[in-house]
Design a protein around this motif. Structure first.
Motif, PDB file in Angstrom:
ATOM      1  N   THR A 121      -1.101   1.712  -0.607  1.00  0.00           N
ATOM      2  CA  THR A 121       0.069   2.331  -1.235  1.00  0.00           C
ATOM      3  C   THR A 121       0.030   3.854  -1.162  1.00  0.00           C
ATOM      4  O   THR A 121       1.058   4.504  -0.909  1.00  0.00           O
ATOM      5  CB  THR A 121       0.179   1.888  -2.709  1.00  0.00           C
ATOM      6  N   THR A 173       3.790  -4.225   6.941  1.00  0.00           N
ATOM      7  CA  THR A 173       4.870  -4.848   6.166  1.00  0.00           C
ATOM      8  C   THR A 173       4.509  -5.078   4.703  1.00  0.00           C
ATOM      9  O   THR A 173       5.358  -5.514   3.926  1.00  0.00           O
ATOM     10  CB  THR A 173       5.281  -6.197   6.797  1.00  0.00           C
ATOM     11  N   ASN A 174       3.252  -4.799   4.337  1.00  0.00           N
ATOM     12  CA  ASN A 174       2.844  -4.977   2.943  1.00  0.00           C
ATOM     13  C   ASN A 174       1.679  -4.039   2.674  1.00  0.00           C
ATOM     14  O   ASN A 174       0.711  -4.016   3.444  1.00  0.00           O
ATOM     15  CB  ASN A 174       2.438  -6.432   2.688  1.00  0.00           C
ATOM     16  N   ASN A 175       1.766  -3.264   1.608  1.00  0.00           N
ATOM     17  CA  ASN A 175       0.689  -2.314   1.302  1.00  0.00           C
ATOM     18  C   ASN A 175      -0.618  -2.997   0.937  1.00  0.00           C
ATOM     19  O   ASN A 175      -1.681  -2.391   1.053  1.00  0.00           O
ATOM     20  CB  ASN A 175       1.109  -1.387   0.162  1.00  0.00           C
ATOM     21  N   TYR A 200      -2.201 -10.832   5.457  1.00  0.00           N
ATOM     22  CA  TYR A 200      -1.494 -10.429   4.254  1.00  0.00           C
ATOM     23  C   TYR A 200      -1.758 -11.373   3.082  1.00  0.00           C
ATOM     24  O   TYR A 200      -1.215 -11.174   1.990  1.00  0.00           O
ATOM     25  CB  TYR A 200       0.010 -10.335   4.521  1.00  0.00           C
TER      26      TYR A 200
END
Length: 568
Positions: free
Chosen positions: A414, A460-462, A483
Protein backbone atom coordinates in the motif's frame (compact mmCIF):
# COMPACT_ATOMS: atom_id res chain seq x y z
CA UNK A 1 18.52 -7.22 17.80
CA UNK A 2 18.75 -10.97 17.20
CA UNK A 3 17.50 -13.13 20.05
CA UNK A 4 16.08 -16.57 20.69
CA UNK A 5 12.63 -17.09 22.15
CA UNK A 6 12.77 -18.55 25.62
CA UNK A 7 9.74 -19.35 27.75
CA UNK A 8 9.52 -20.32 31.40
CA UNK A 9 6.09 -20.86 32.90
CA UNK A 10 3.90 -22.98 35.12
CA UNK A 11 1.45 -25.13 33.20
CA UNK A 12 -2.06 -25.74 34.49
CA UNK A 13 -4.33 -28.59 33.48
CA UNK A 14 -6.30 -26.34 31.11
CA UNK A 15 -3.12 -25.18 29.46
CA UNK A 16 -1.98 -28.76 28.97
CA UNK A 17 -5.33 -29.62 27.39
CA UNK A 18 -5.12 -26.63 25.05
CA UNK A 19 -1.63 -27.55 23.96
CA UNK A 20 -2.70 -31.17 23.47
CA UNK A 21 -5.52 -30.07 21.15
CA UNK A 22 -3.09 -28.02 19.10
CA UNK A 23 -0.62 -30.91 18.85
CA UNK A 24 -3.35 -33.36 17.84
CA UNK A 25 -4.55 -30.92 15.19
CA UNK A 26 -1.05 -30.68 13.79
CA UNK A 27 -0.74 -34.45 13.65
CA UNK A 28 -3.93 -34.79 11.58
CA UNK A 29 -2.60 -32.55 8.80
CA UNK A 30 -1.05 -34.11 5.70
CA UNK A 31 2.66 -34.84 5.91
CA UNK A 32 4.99 -32.32 4.31
CA UNK A 33 8.42 -30.84 4.88
CA UNK A 34 8.01 -27.62 6.87
CA UNK A 35 11.50 -27.59 8.32
CA UNK A 36 14.91 -27.60 6.76
CA UNK A 37 16.85 -30.59 5.51
CA UNK A 38 18.00 -32.84 8.34
CA UNK A 39 21.10 -35.00 8.55
CA UNK A 40 19.77 -37.21 11.34
CA UNK A 41 18.29 -40.41 9.85
CA UNK A 42 16.55 -41.29 13.12
CA UNK A 43 18.13 -44.74 13.48
CA UNK A 44 21.43 -43.85 15.13
CA UNK A 45 23.06 -42.81 11.86
CA UNK A 46 23.46 -39.54 9.96
CA UNK A 47 23.92 -38.50 6.36
CA UNK A 48 26.25 -35.83 4.98
CA UNK A 49 26.11 -32.89 4.88
CA UNK A 50 25.09 -32.25 8.48
CA UNK A 51 23.50 -28.98 7.31
CA UNK A 52 22.65 -28.38 3.65
CA UNK A 53 23.29 -24.65 3.93
CA UNK A 54 26.14 -22.15 3.92
CA UNK A 55 27.97 -22.55 7.25
CA UNK A 56 31.68 -22.51 6.23
CA UNK A 57 35.11 -22.25 7.89
CA UNK A 58 33.94 -24.36 10.81
CA UNK A 59 35.69 -24.21 14.18
CA UNK A 60 34.27 -26.72 16.66
CA UNK A 61 34.89 -27.24 20.38
CA UNK A 62 33.17 -29.08 23.20
CA UNK A 63 32.35 -27.47 26.55
CA UNK A 64 30.74 -29.81 29.05
CA UNK A 65 28.28 -31.91 27.06
CA UNK A 66 27.68 -29.28 24.37
CA UNK A 67 29.49 -28.80 21.08
CA UNK A 68 29.84 -25.26 19.74
CA UNK A 69 30.58 -24.38 16.13
CA UNK A 70 31.70 -20.96 14.88
CA UNK A 71 31.40 -20.08 11.17
CA UNK A 72 32.45 -17.16 9.01
CA UNK A 73 29.79 -14.76 7.74
CA UNK A 74 31.78 -12.44 5.42
CA UNK A 75 29.65 -9.27 4.93
CA UNK A 76 26.53 -10.42 6.79
CA UNK A 77 25.66 -9.08 10.25
CA UNK A 78 25.23 -9.93 13.01
CA UNK A 79 28.49 -11.70 12.31
CA UNK A 80 30.19 -14.98 13.17
CA UNK A 81 27.23 -17.26 13.96
CA UNK A 82 27.70 -19.71 16.83
CA UNK A 83 25.72 -22.95 16.71
CA UNK A 84 25.29 -25.59 19.40
CA UNK A 85 24.71 -29.33 19.31
CA UNK A 86 24.65 -32.30 21.64
CA UNK A 87 25.69 -34.80 18.96
CA UNK A 88 27.59 -32.95 16.15
CA UNK A 89 24.64 -33.70 13.83
CA UNK A 90 21.70 -31.55 15.01
CA UNK A 91 22.62 -27.86 15.21
CA UNK A 92 20.84 -24.71 16.43
CA UNK A 93 21.95 -21.08 16.35
CA UNK A 94 22.80 -19.85 19.86
CA UNK A 95 24.80 -16.64 19.42
CA UNK A 96 26.68 -14.21 17.18
CA UNK A 97 30.11 -12.87 18.14
CA UNK A 98 29.33 -9.29 17.05
CA UNK A 99 26.26 -7.26 16.06
CA UNK A 100 27.93 -4.96 13.53
CA UNK A 101 31.30 -3.47 12.54
CA UNK A 102 31.17 0.29 12.92
CA UNK A 103 32.85 3.45 14.17
CA UNK A 104 33.45 3.39 17.91
CA UNK A 105 34.53 -0.25 17.97
CA UNK A 106 38.15 -1.19 18.63
CA UNK A 107 40.23 -0.86 15.46
CA UNK A 108 37.41 0.50 13.23
CA UNK A 109 37.77 3.94 11.61
CA UNK A 110 35.15 5.87 9.63
CA UNK A 111 36.67 5.21 6.21
CA UNK A 112 36.34 1.46 6.68
CA UNK A 113 33.01 1.71 8.52
CA UNK A 114 31.51 3.50 5.52
CA UNK A 115 31.87 0.29 3.51
CA UNK A 116 30.06 -1.72 6.22
CA UNK A 117 27.31 0.91 6.11
CA UNK A 118 27.07 0.92 2.28
CA UNK A 119 28.01 4.61 2.20
CA UNK A 120 29.42 6.32 -0.90
CA UNK A 121 29.04 3.29 -3.13
CA UNK A 122 31.31 1.19 -0.90
CA UNK A 123 30.60 -2.34 0.32
CA UNK A 124 32.38 -5.33 1.86
CA UNK A 125 31.03 -8.17 -0.28
CA UNK A 126 33.62 -11.02 -0.19
CA UNK A 127 35.41 -9.29 2.71
CA UNK A 128 34.30 -8.86 6.31
CA UNK A 129 34.94 -11.78 8.69
CA UNK A 130 37.04 -14.65 7.39
CA UNK A 131 37.82 -18.15 8.71
CA UNK A 132 37.30 -17.69 12.46
CA UNK A 133 38.57 -19.66 15.42
CA UNK A 134 36.57 -20.63 18.52
CA UNK A 135 38.25 -21.62 21.78
CA UNK A 136 37.26 -21.96 25.43
CA UNK A 137 39.67 -21.25 28.26
CA UNK A 138 39.19 -20.65 31.99
CA UNK A 139 35.47 -19.98 31.74
CA UNK A 140 35.62 -17.72 28.69
CA UNK A 141 34.89 -18.14 24.98
CA UNK A 142 37.32 -16.65 22.44
CA UNK A 143 36.28 -16.02 18.83
CA UNK A 144 39.11 -14.71 16.64
CA UNK A 145 38.86 -13.66 12.99
CA UNK A 146 40.82 -11.73 10.42
CA UNK A 147 39.54 -9.16 7.93
CA UNK A 148 41.47 -8.44 4.75
CA UNK A 149 39.64 -5.17 4.05
CA UNK A 150 40.36 -3.89 7.56
CA UNK A 151 43.90 -5.29 7.51
CA UNK A 152 43.46 -6.47 11.08
CA UNK A 153 42.73 -9.44 13.31
CA UNK A 154 40.17 -9.30 16.11
CA UNK A 155 39.23 -11.25 19.20
CA UNK A 156 35.68 -11.40 20.55
CA UNK A 157 35.36 -12.69 24.11
CA UNK A 158 32.43 -13.77 26.25
CA UNK A 159 32.20 -15.32 29.69
CA UNK A 160 30.26 -18.57 29.90
CA UNK A 161 27.50 -19.56 29.52
CA UNK A 162 27.01 -19.19 25.78
CA UNK A 163 24.04 -16.99 24.87
CA UNK A 164 23.06 -14.11 22.61
CA UNK A 165 24.82 -10.83 23.34
CA UNK A 166 27.52 -9.93 25.84
CA UNK A 167 30.56 -10.24 23.57
CA UNK A 168 33.56 -7.90 23.82
CA UNK A 169 35.12 -6.90 20.47
CA UNK A 170 38.82 -5.95 20.36
CA UNK A 171 41.55 -5.52 17.74
CA UNK A 172 44.60 -7.65 18.51
CA UNK A 173 47.23 -4.92 18.80
CA UNK A 174 50.56 -5.29 17.00
CA UNK A 175 49.41 -8.04 14.69
CA UNK A 176 47.70 -6.75 11.55
CA UNK A 177 46.05 -9.22 9.17
CA UNK A 178 46.68 -12.86 10.19
CA UNK A 179 45.35 -15.14 7.44
CA UNK A 180 42.94 -17.87 8.59
CA UNK A 181 44.36 -17.77 12.10
CA UNK A 182 43.67 -20.32 14.85
CA UNK A 183 44.02 -19.46 18.53
CA UNK A 184 45.91 -21.95 20.69
CA UNK A 185 46.22 -22.15 24.48
CA UNK A 186 49.22 -24.37 25.24
CA UNK A 187 49.45 -26.60 28.29
CA UNK A 188 52.18 -24.37 29.80
CA UNK A 189 49.83 -21.37 29.91
CA UNK A 190 51.22 -19.58 26.86
CA UNK A 191 48.90 -18.56 24.01
CA UNK A 192 49.56 -18.29 20.27
CA UNK A 193 48.00 -17.58 16.90
CA UNK A 194 48.85 -19.95 14.04
CA UNK A 195 48.29 -18.36 10.65
CA UNK A 196 49.39 -18.02 7.03
CA UNK A 197 51.66 -20.64 5.66
CA UNK A 198 52.72 -21.17 8.47
CA UNK A 199 53.51 -18.55 11.16
CA UNK A 200 53.29 -18.60 14.94
CA UNK A 201 52.73 -15.40 16.92
CA UNK A 202 52.69 -15.38 20.71
CA UNK A 203 50.02 -13.25 22.39
CA UNK A 204 49.59 -11.88 25.87
CA UNK A 205 47.34 -13.91 28.13
CA UNK A 206 44.25 -11.76 27.42
CA UNK A 207 44.72 -12.40 23.67
CA UNK A 208 44.37 -8.67 22.91
CA UNK A 209 47.96 -7.91 21.89
CA UNK A 210 51.19 -9.47 20.66
CA UNK A 211 53.55 -10.44 23.47
CA UNK A 212 56.75 -8.41 23.48
CA UNK A 213 59.74 -10.75 23.14
CA UNK A 214 57.48 -13.75 22.52
CA UNK A 215 57.73 -16.27 19.69
CA UNK A 216 56.98 -14.61 16.35
CA UNK A 217 58.31 -16.58 13.38
CA UNK A 218 57.54 -18.72 10.36
CA UNK A 219 57.76 -22.31 11.56
CA UNK A 220 57.46 -24.05 8.17
CA UNK A 221 56.62 -23.19 4.58
CA UNK A 222 53.10 -24.37 3.82
CA UNK A 223 52.87 -22.52 0.51
CA UNK A 224 50.80 -19.56 -0.64
CA UNK A 225 47.51 -21.51 -0.60
CA UNK A 226 47.78 -22.52 3.05
CA UNK A 227 44.14 -21.88 4.17
CA UNK A 228 42.03 -22.92 7.15
CA UNK A 229 44.73 -23.25 9.82
CA UNK A 230 43.89 -25.39 12.84
CA UNK A 231 46.15 -26.44 15.71
CA UNK A 232 45.77 -28.86 18.63
CA UNK A 233 47.99 -30.99 20.84
CA UNK A 234 47.70 -34.73 21.48
CA UNK A 235 50.09 -37.39 22.85
CA UNK A 236 52.98 -34.96 22.96
CA UNK A 237 52.61 -33.82 19.33
CA UNK A 238 51.59 -30.42 18.04
CA UNK A 239 49.31 -30.89 15.01
CA UNK A 240 48.70 -28.11 12.49
CA UNK A 241 46.10 -28.68 9.76
CA UNK A 242 45.60 -26.70 6.57
CA UNK A 243 44.01 -27.08 3.15
CA UNK A 244 46.46 -26.35 0.31
CA UNK A 245 45.79 -26.80 -3.40
CA UNK A 246 46.63 -30.24 -4.71
CA UNK A 247 49.66 -30.31 -6.97
CA UNK A 248 49.76 -31.65 -10.54
CA UNK A 249 46.24 -31.74 -11.91
CA UNK A 250 42.93 -29.89 -12.00
CA UNK A 251 42.25 -27.42 -9.21
CA UNK A 252 41.35 -29.22 -5.98
CA UNK A 253 41.83 -28.63 -2.30
CA UNK A 254 43.22 -31.36 -0.06
CA UNK A 255 43.91 -31.49 3.67
CA UNK A 256 47.36 -31.84 5.17
CA UNK A 257 48.52 -32.38 8.74
CA UNK A 258 51.90 -31.22 10.04
CA UNK A 259 53.21 -32.59 13.32
CA UNK A 260 56.14 -31.95 15.66
CA UNK A 261 57.15 -32.55 19.27
CA UNK A 262 58.03 -28.86 19.46
CA UNK A 263 55.80 -25.91 18.57
CA UNK A 264 58.56 -24.33 16.52
CA UNK A 265 59.47 -27.54 14.69
CA UNK A 266 60.88 -29.27 12.81
CA UNK A 267 57.61 -30.54 11.28
CA UNK A 268 56.75 -33.55 9.13
CA UNK A 269 53.63 -33.67 6.98
CA UNK A 270 51.02 -36.05 5.62
CA UNK A 271 47.91 -35.80 3.42
CA UNK A 272 44.95 -36.80 5.60
CA UNK A 273 42.05 -36.03 3.20
CA UNK A 274 41.88 -36.17 -0.60
CA UNK A 275 38.21 -36.08 -1.55
CA UNK A 276 37.09 -33.71 -4.28
CA UNK A 277 35.39 -30.56 -3.01
CA UNK A 278 35.68 -31.56 0.67
CA UNK A 279 38.34 -29.66 2.60
CA UNK A 280 39.24 -27.26 5.45
CA UNK A 281 39.18 -29.78 8.27
CA UNK A 282 38.64 -28.92 11.92
CA UNK A 283 39.26 -31.85 14.24
CA UNK A 284 36.78 -31.37 17.07
CA UNK A 285 38.43 -30.28 20.32
CA UNK A 286 36.67 -32.59 22.75
CA UNK A 287 39.61 -34.38 24.38
CA UNK A 288 39.45 -37.45 22.12
CA UNK A 289 39.93 -35.80 18.69
CA UNK A 290 38.01 -38.59 16.96
CA UNK A 291 35.69 -36.44 14.83
CA UNK A 292 36.19 -33.80 12.18
CA UNK A 293 33.96 -31.08 10.76
CA UNK A 294 34.83 -29.81 7.28
CA UNK A 295 32.96 -28.32 4.36
CA UNK A 296 32.28 -28.90 0.69
CA UNK A 297 32.10 -26.24 -2.01
CA UNK A 298 28.59 -26.87 -3.32
CA UNK A 299 27.68 -24.22 -5.87
CA UNK A 300 24.72 -21.91 -5.30
CA UNK A 301 23.94 -23.14 -1.80
CA UNK A 302 27.47 -22.22 -0.72
CA UNK A 303 29.91 -24.14 1.46
CA UNK A 304 28.16 -26.85 3.46
CA UNK A 305 29.46 -28.57 6.63
CA UNK A 306 30.12 -32.30 6.81
CA UNK A 307 31.03 -34.68 9.61
CA UNK A 308 33.60 -37.47 9.35
CA UNK A 309 35.25 -39.87 11.79
CA UNK A 310 38.96 -39.56 12.53
CA UNK A 311 41.08 -42.71 12.67
CA UNK A 312 44.46 -42.39 14.38
CA UNK A 313 47.10 -44.28 12.39
CA UNK A 314 50.68 -44.16 13.68
CA UNK A 315 49.82 -40.89 15.46
CA UNK A 316 48.37 -39.32 12.30
CA UNK A 317 44.71 -38.14 12.31
CA UNK A 318 43.39 -39.77 9.14
CA UNK A 319 39.98 -38.60 7.98
CA UNK A 320 37.25 -41.07 7.03
CA UNK A 321 36.14 -44.60 7.83
CA UNK A 322 39.27 -46.57 8.73
CA UNK A 323 41.25 -43.47 7.75
CA UNK A 324 40.51 -43.84 4.03
CA UNK A 325 40.83 -40.11 3.35
CA UNK A 326 37.18 -39.78 2.26
CA UNK A 327 34.04 -38.30 3.81
CA UNK A 328 31.35 -40.97 4.31
CA UNK A 329 27.89 -40.49 2.82
CA UNK A 330 26.35 -42.01 5.95
CA UNK A 331 27.80 -43.13 9.27
CA UNK A 332 26.87 -43.80 12.89
CA UNK A 333 26.22 -40.74 15.03
CA UNK A 334 28.80 -39.70 17.63
CA UNK A 335 26.04 -39.54 20.26
CA UNK A 336 22.66 -41.29 20.08
CA UNK A 337 19.30 -39.59 20.55
CA UNK A 338 18.95 -35.85 21.30
CA UNK A 339 16.15 -35.23 18.77
CA UNK A 340 15.99 -33.55 15.37
CA UNK A 341 17.07 -29.91 15.51
CA UNK A 342 18.03 -27.24 12.98
CA UNK A 343 18.35 -23.47 12.70
CA UNK A 344 15.04 -21.63 12.53
CA UNK A 345 13.45 -20.75 9.18
CA UNK A 346 9.87 -19.42 9.53
CA UNK A 347 9.17 -16.04 11.10
CA UNK A 348 5.80 -14.42 11.80
CA UNK A 349 7.48 -11.15 12.88
CA UNK A 350 5.59 -11.15 16.17
CA UNK A 351 8.78 -10.38 18.11
CA UNK A 352 8.87 -6.74 19.19
CA UNK A 353 12.09 -4.88 18.41
CA UNK A 354 14.17 -7.71 16.97
CA UNK A 355 14.21 -10.42 14.35
CA UNK A 356 14.89 -14.09 14.98
CA UNK A 357 18.28 -15.74 14.94
CA UNK A 358 18.17 -17.15 11.40
CA UNK A 359 18.25 -13.65 9.89
CA UNK A 360 21.29 -11.55 8.97
CA UNK A 361 21.39 -8.12 7.33
CA UNK A 362 23.45 -7.82 4.14
CA UNK A 363 25.57 -5.06 5.81
CA UNK A 364 25.14 -2.98 8.96
CA UNK A 365 21.44 -2.11 9.23
CA UNK A 366 20.14 1.42 9.55
CA UNK A 367 18.07 0.84 12.67
CA UNK A 368 15.97 3.94 12.02
CA UNK A 369 14.69 2.35 8.81
CA UNK A 370 13.16 -0.89 10.08
CA UNK A 371 10.70 -1.80 12.80
CA UNK A 372 8.58 -4.69 14.03
CA UNK A 373 6.60 -2.56 16.48
CA UNK A 374 4.91 0.18 14.41
CA UNK A 375 2.58 -2.44 12.96
CA UNK A 376 2.56 -5.35 15.44
CA UNK A 377 2.95 -8.72 13.73
CA UNK A 378 4.58 -7.17 10.66
CA UNK A 379 8.15 -6.29 9.70
CA UNK A 380 8.27 -2.79 8.23
CA UNK A 381 11.19 -1.94 5.96
CA UNK A 382 11.39 1.79 5.37
CA UNK A 383 12.91 3.38 2.29
CA UNK A 384 16.43 4.59 1.57
CA UNK A 385 17.73 5.94 -1.73
CA UNK A 386 20.34 3.94 -3.61
CA UNK A 387 21.32 2.79 -7.09
CA UNK A 388 20.49 -0.92 -6.98
CA UNK A 389 19.76 -3.87 -4.74
CA UNK A 390 23.41 -4.60 -3.91
CA UNK A 391 23.81 -1.14 -2.38
CA UNK A 392 20.43 -1.13 -0.60
CA UNK A 393 20.50 -0.84 3.19
CA UNK A 394 18.48 -3.17 5.42
CA UNK A 395 18.24 -6.14 3.08
CA UNK A 396 17.28 -8.94 5.47
CA UNK A 397 18.51 -12.41 4.53
CA UNK A 398 18.53 -16.05 5.48
CA UNK A 399 20.20 -18.96 3.73
CA UNK A 400 18.64 -20.91 0.91
CA UNK A 401 18.94 -24.60 1.69
CA UNK A 402 19.52 -27.68 -0.36
CA UNK A 403 18.91 -29.74 -2.17
CA UNK A 404 15.78 -27.62 -2.82
CA UNK A 405 13.93 -25.00 -0.82
CA UNK A 406 11.19 -22.46 -1.15
CA UNK A 407 10.65 -19.16 0.66
CA UNK A 408 7.64 -16.90 0.45
CA UNK A 409 6.29 -13.75 2.03
CA UNK A 410 3.01 -11.91 2.39
CA UNK A 411 3.66 -8.24 1.59
CA UNK A 412 1.50 -5.15 1.89
CA UNK A 413 2.46 -2.76 -0.94
CA UNK A 414 0.00 0.00 0.00
CA UNK A 415 2.68 2.50 0.98
CA UNK A 416 5.20 1.88 -1.79
CA UNK A 417 5.84 5.32 -3.30
CA UNK A 418 7.03 6.42 -6.75
CA UNK A 419 10.51 5.10 -7.56
CA UNK A 420 10.38 2.52 -4.81
CA UNK A 421 10.70 -1.25 -5.20
CA UNK A 422 10.26 -3.92 -2.52
CA UNK A 423 10.05 -7.67 -2.55
CA UNK A 424 11.85 -10.98 -2.25
CA UNK A 425 15.19 -11.88 -3.84
CA UNK A 426 17.39 -14.85 -4.59
CA UNK A 427 20.27 -12.75 -3.31
CA UNK A 428 23.88 -12.91 -4.46
CA UNK A 429 26.15 -10.97 -6.79
CA UNK A 430 24.12 -12.39 -9.69
CA UNK A 431 20.74 -11.88 -8.08
CA UNK A 432 17.14 -12.08 -9.18
CA UNK A 433 13.99 -10.85 -7.48
CA UNK A 434 10.24 -10.57 -7.62
CA UNK A 435 8.70 -7.42 -6.18
CA UNK A 436 6.41 -4.46 -6.47
CA UNK A 437 7.68 -1.27 -8.12
CA UNK A 438 5.90 2.07 -8.28
CA UNK A 439 6.44 3.61 -11.72
CA UNK A 440 5.20 7.20 -11.44
CA UNK A 441 2.06 6.17 -9.60
CA UNK A 442 1.44 2.84 -11.35
CA UNK A 443 2.34 -0.17 -9.24
CA UNK A 444 3.71 -3.15 -11.11
CA UNK A 445 4.72 -6.68 -10.26
CA UNK A 446 8.29 -7.01 -11.50
CA UNK A 447 10.56 -10.00 -11.94
CA UNK A 448 14.13 -8.92 -12.62
CA UNK A 449 17.44 -10.75 -13.09
CA UNK A 450 20.66 -8.78 -12.82
CA UNK A 451 21.77 -10.34 -16.10
CA UNK A 452 19.31 -7.94 -17.73
CA UNK A 453 15.94 -9.67 -18.13
CA UNK A 454 12.80 -8.02 -16.74
CA UNK A 455 9.12 -8.89 -16.84
CA UNK A 456 6.41 -6.64 -15.39
CA UNK A 457 2.62 -6.63 -15.14
CA UNK A 458 0.22 -4.27 -13.38
CA UNK A 459 -0.41 -4.97 -9.70
CA UNK A 460 -4.11 -5.60 -9.00
CA UNK A 461 -4.05 -5.92 -5.21
CA UNK A 462 -1.78 -4.26 -2.65
CA UNK A 463 -1.81 -7.44 -0.53
CA UNK A 464 0.43 -9.76 -2.53
CA UNK A 465 2.34 -12.98 -1.91
CA UNK A 466 5.83 -13.40 -3.39
CA UNK A 467 7.82 -16.63 -3.62
CA UNK A 468 11.27 -17.87 -4.65
CA UNK A 469 11.96 -21.54 -5.38
CA UNK A 470 15.63 -22.54 -5.30
CA UNK A 471 16.93 -25.80 -6.79
CA UNK A 472 20.53 -26.32 -5.73
CA UNK A 473 20.97 -29.30 -8.03
CA UNK A 474 20.11 -27.45 -11.23
CA UNK A 475 21.30 -24.09 -9.79
CA UNK A 476 18.00 -22.53 -10.89
CA UNK A 477 15.73 -20.10 -9.01
CA UNK A 478 12.14 -19.42 -10.10
CA UNK A 479 9.83 -16.60 -9.07
CA UNK A 480 6.08 -16.63 -8.32
CA UNK A 481 3.28 -14.39 -7.12
CA UNK A 482 -0.20 -14.96 -5.69
CA UNK A 483 -3.10 -12.90 -4.41
CA UNK A 484 -4.45 -15.56 -2.05
CA UNK A 485 -1.39 -17.52 -0.89
CA UNK A 486 -2.75 -20.76 -2.38
CA UNK A 487 -2.60 -20.58 -6.17
CA UNK A 488 0.62 -19.25 -7.65
CA UNK A 489 1.69 -17.89 -11.04
CA UNK A 490 5.26 -17.96 -12.28
CA UNK A 491 6.57 -14.60 -13.46
CA UNK A 492 9.56 -13.78 -15.63
CA UNK A 493 12.66 -15.81 -16.35
CA UNK A 494 14.36 -18.41 -14.16
CA UNK A 495 17.63 -17.22 -12.66
CA UNK A 496 20.83 -19.19 -13.19
CA UNK A 497 22.37 -19.05 -9.73
CA UNK A 498 26.00 -18.71 -10.78
CA UNK A 499 28.38 -19.09 -7.87
CA UNK A 500 32.06 -18.26 -7.92
CA UNK A 501 33.39 -18.57 -4.40
CA UNK A 502 36.13 -15.97 -4.80
CA UNK A 503 33.52 -13.36 -5.70
CA UNK A 504 31.47 -13.47 -2.49
CA UNK A 505 32.56 -16.66 -0.64
CA UNK A 506 28.94 -17.24 0.44
CA UNK A 507 25.93 -18.95 -1.06
CA UNK A 508 22.60 -17.56 -2.23
CA UNK A 509 20.03 -16.30 0.25
CA UNK A 510 16.36 -15.46 0.48
CA UNK A 511 16.27 -11.68 0.99
CA UNK A 512 13.56 -9.19 1.91
CA UNK A 513 14.31 -5.72 0.55
CA UNK A 514 12.99 -2.23 0.00
CA UNK A 515 14.72 0.77 -1.61
CA UNK A 516 14.12 3.61 -4.03
CA UNK A 517 16.00 5.04 -6.97
CA UNK A 518 13.81 8.16 -6.79
CA UNK A 519 13.64 11.01 -4.30
CA UNK A 520 10.63 10.12 -2.17
CA UNK A 521 11.91 8.14 0.83
CA UNK A 522 8.65 8.34 2.81
CA UNK A 523 7.37 4.97 1.61
CA UNK A 524 7.66 1.58 3.25
CA UNK A 525 6.84 -2.09 2.71
CA UNK A 526 5.22 -4.32 5.34
CA UNK A 527 5.93 -8.07 5.54
CA UNK A 528 3.46 -10.22 7.48
CA UNK A 529 5.60 -13.35 7.57
CA UNK A 530 8.30 -15.41 5.91
CA UNK A 531 7.56 -19.09 5.34
CA UNK A 532 9.95 -21.85 4.35
CA UNK A 533 9.63 -25.27 2.75
CA UNK A 534 12.37 -27.79 2.03
CA UNK A 535 10.71 -28.53 -1.30
CA UNK A 536 10.44 -26.27 -4.34
CA UNK A 537 6.68 -25.82 -4.18
CA UNK A 538 6.09 -24.32 -7.66
CA UNK A 539 2.63 -23.26 -8.79
CA UNK A 540 0.76 -25.92 -6.82
CA UNK A 541 -1.26 -24.82 -3.82
CA UNK A 542 -1.35 -28.02 -1.73
CA UNK A 543 1.98 -27.71 0.03
CA UNK A 544 1.44 -24.02 0.61
CA UNK A 545 -2.00 -24.52 2.14
CA UNK A 546 -0.75 -27.28 4.42
CA UNK A 547 2.28 -25.24 5.37
CA UNK A 548 0.16 -22.20 6.13
CA UNK A 549 -2.26 -24.32 8.15
CA UNK A 550 0.54 -25.74 10.26
CA UNK A 551 2.12 -22.37 10.71
CA UNK A 552 -1.23 -20.88 11.72
CA UNK A 553 -1.40 -23.54 14.42
CA UNK A 554 2.21 -22.87 15.38
CA UNK A 555 1.41 -19.18 15.61
CA UNK A 556 -1.65 -19.95 17.73
CA UNK A 557 0.55 -21.96 20.07
CA UNK A 558 3.10 -19.16 20.13
CA UNK A 559 0.44 -16.55 20.96
CA UNK A 560 -0.96 -18.86 23.62
CA UNK A 561 2.49 -19.12 25.17
CA UNK A 562 2.90 -15.34 25.01
CA UNK A 563 -0.42 -14.73 26.76
CA UNK A 564 0.02 -17.38 29.44
CA UNK A 565 3.57 -16.28 30.22
CA UNK A 566 2.19 -12.88 31.26
CA UNK A 567 0.01 -14.54 33.92
CA UNK A 568 2.77 -16.59 35.56
Amino acid sequence: MVKSRLYKRKVSFNKVMFMSIIICTLLTLPTFKAKAYTSDLGNGTYQNPVMYADYPDNSVIKVGTTYYMLCSSINYVPGLPVLKSEDLVNWETCSYAYDRIDVGMSGIDKAHADAYNLVGGKNVYSHGSWAPSLKYHDGKFYATFSSLDLGKTFVCTKSAPMSFGGWDFTEIKGLGYAHDADLFFDTDGRVYLINGGCNVTELNSDCKSVKAGGINKKIFDGGSSHDGNRIFKKNGYYYILSTPVKENGPYQRIEKAWRSKSLTGPYEQKVILDDGGNHQVCIVEDGSYNWAILFEDKGAVGRIPKLAPVTWVNNWPMIGVNGNGKVPATYKKPVAGNGIKSPDTNDDFNAQGYVLSQWQWNHNPDNSKWTSSERPGWLRLKTSKTTDLLQARNTLTQRIQGPTSSGWVKMDATNIKSGQIAGLSAFHSKYGYIGVRNDNGTKKLVQYNVTGSETSINLTNNMVYLKVDADCNTQIAKFYYSYNGNSWTQLGSPLKMDFFYKLWFVGYRFALFNYTTGYDTSGYADFDYFKFSSTATGTGGGNIKNNLAVNNMENALFNFKENTSKTN
